[in-house]
Design a protein around this motif. Structure first.
Motif, short mmCIF file in Angstrom:
data_model
loop_
_atom_site.label_atom_id
_atom_site.label_comp_id
_atom_site.label_asym_id
_atom_site.label_seq_id
_atom_site.Cartn_x
_atom_site.Cartn_y
_atom_site.Cartn_z
N GLU A 57 49.51 43.18 39.05
CA GLU A 57 48.45 44.01 39.49
C GLU A 57 47.41 43.50 40.41
O GLU A 57 46.30 43.87 40.79
N GLY A 58 47.57 42.12 40.73
CA GLY A 58 46.58 41.34 41.48
C GLY A 58 45.57 40.83 40.67
O GLY A 58 44.38 40.61 41.07
N LYS A 59 45.58 40.75 39.39
CA LYS A 59 44.55 40.66 38.47
C LYS A 59 44.74 39.03 37.89
O LYS A 59 45.76 38.74 37.61
N ALA A 60 43.71 38.26 38.09
CA ALA A 60 43.59 36.67 37.66
C ALA A 60 44.26 36.82 35.97
O ALA A 60 43.59 37.25 35.19
N ILE A 61 45.28 35.86 35.97
CA ILE A 61 45.65 35.62 34.51
C ILE A 61 45.04 34.44 33.80
O ILE A 61 44.93 33.43 34.43
N GLU A 62 44.06 35.09 32.95
CA GLU A 62 43.08 34.00 32.42
C GLU A 62 43.45 33.68 30.95
O GLU A 62 44.44 34.18 30.50
N GLY A 63 42.58 32.96 30.33
CA GLY A 63 43.16 32.11 28.81
C GLY A 63 43.67 31.01 28.92
O GLY A 63 43.78 30.34 29.94
N GLU A 64 43.85 30.53 27.60
CA GLU A 64 44.42 29.06 27.61
C GLU A 64 45.59 28.92 28.27
O GLU A 64 46.65 29.92 28.28
N ASN A 72 50.04 33.51 46.07
CA ASN A 72 50.21 34.44 45.35
C ASN A 72 50.77 35.68 46.23
O ASN A 72 50.55 35.58 47.45
N SER A 73 51.34 36.55 45.48
CA SER A 73 51.77 37.72 46.27
C SER A 73 51.22 38.98 45.51
O SER A 73 50.82 39.09 44.59
N TYR A 74 50.87 39.87 46.56
CA TYR A 74 50.06 41.06 45.91
C TYR A 74 50.83 42.49 46.36
O TYR A 74 51.28 42.49 47.69
N LYS A 75 50.58 43.53 45.85
CA LYS A 75 50.92 44.76 46.16
C LYS A 75 49.78 45.65 46.16
O LYS A 75 48.76 45.39 45.28
N TYR A 76 49.41 46.21 47.34
CA TYR A 76 47.82 46.68 47.54
C TYR A 76 47.96 48.64 47.49
O TYR A 76 49.03 48.68 48.01
N ALA A 80 42.11 49.46 45.43
CA ALA A 80 42.47 48.28 44.38
C ALA A 80 41.49 47.16 44.75
O ALA A 80 41.14 46.72 45.91
N VAL A 81 41.08 46.37 43.97
CA VAL A 81 40.30 45.38 43.82
C VAL A 81 41.38 43.97 43.37
O VAL A 81 41.43 44.09 42.06
N LEU A 82 41.74 43.21 44.35
CA LEU A 82 42.49 42.07 43.72
C LEU A 82 41.86 40.69 43.87
O LEU A 82 40.91 40.43 44.48
N ASP A 83 42.20 40.18 42.82
CA ASP A 83 41.48 38.74 42.69
C ASP A 83 42.25 37.74 43.59
O ASP A 83 43.38 37.38 43.57
#
Length: 213
Positions: A57-64, A72-76, A80-83
């Motif tokens: 979804e274009g969102k940053a994967i966070e966490g440990e 990165n590859s994005y679908k727009y 959409a607000v892409l990180d």
């Protein structure tokens, strides 16, 4: 004089001569210091550029264990607000330097980025490329860890008015960012900016020479 007396006198004379002969071999007082050793090693600058890994979804994967990547590859879709947070890092031990970024924007005006204009100052623009300089010098020569700078932007926003026809016409587009660093020692800010512009825009000239802190 008896023969035995002459022999004794001869022996005493030889003894005196022997002493006089040995005495001049005594050495002068002396002392030697430890050497002073000077070591000269060339300085160096090392930088890297990465961004957060994003999901489908274009969102940053966070966490440990969140990863930093170089692509990165994005679908727009409309709205959409892409990180996307291209972040340069000056590695510890690097000499003080000016840090530059070149943004090569293959998107259209239907995509906007939230540029960090406080940390990154525009110095030149041509042929879809824009060169920025970090607002302060970066010194990692005595740092205990790498020096992570501010990202030039953190999101790419797609226009709400984007239609299916627009998406088909746009097809695949690219947005790339490249980092470049120049030493601060024995070079002026203006000369460093000129080097960066020449690196990315061989036929371009700087439009401004901002004061760098």
């Amino acid at each position: 004089m008896r023969k035995s007396q002459k022999l004794m006198i001869t022996c005493l004379m030889l003894a005196v001569i022997a002493v006089l002969t040995v005495a001049p071999t005594l050495s002068w007082l002396s002392s030697t210091s430890q050497p002073v050793v000077n070591t000269f090693a060339g300085g160096a600058i090392s930088i890297k550029l990465d961004e957060a890994l994003v999901d489908t979804e274009g969102k940053a994967i966070e966490g440990e264990g969140a990863q930093r990547v170089t692509a990165n590859s994005y679908k727009y879709v409309a709205g959409a607000v892409l990180d996307k947070d291209p972040t340069p890092t000056v590695l510890k031990g690097s000499e003080e330097c000016y840090v530059f970024l070149c943004v090569e924007n293959g998107l259209t005006d239907q995509f906007t980025m939230n540029y960090n204009t406080q940390s990154w100052l525009k110095v030149a623009e041509a042929d879809g490329k824009t060169v920025y300089v970090y607002s302060t010098r970066v010194d990692a020569s005595d740092a205990e860890s790498d020096v992570v700078l501010q990202p030039i932007f953190t999101t790419v926003t797609v226009s709400n008015e984007l239609t299916a026809e627009d998406i088909e016409a746009l097809g695949e587009r690219t947005l790339s960012v490249t980092a470049y660093a120049v030493q601060t020692q024995a070079i002026t800010t203006q000369a460093a900016i000129d080097l960066a512009v020449e690196q990315f825009l061989p036929d371009g000239t700087a439009s401004d020479y901002p004061a760098i802190g």
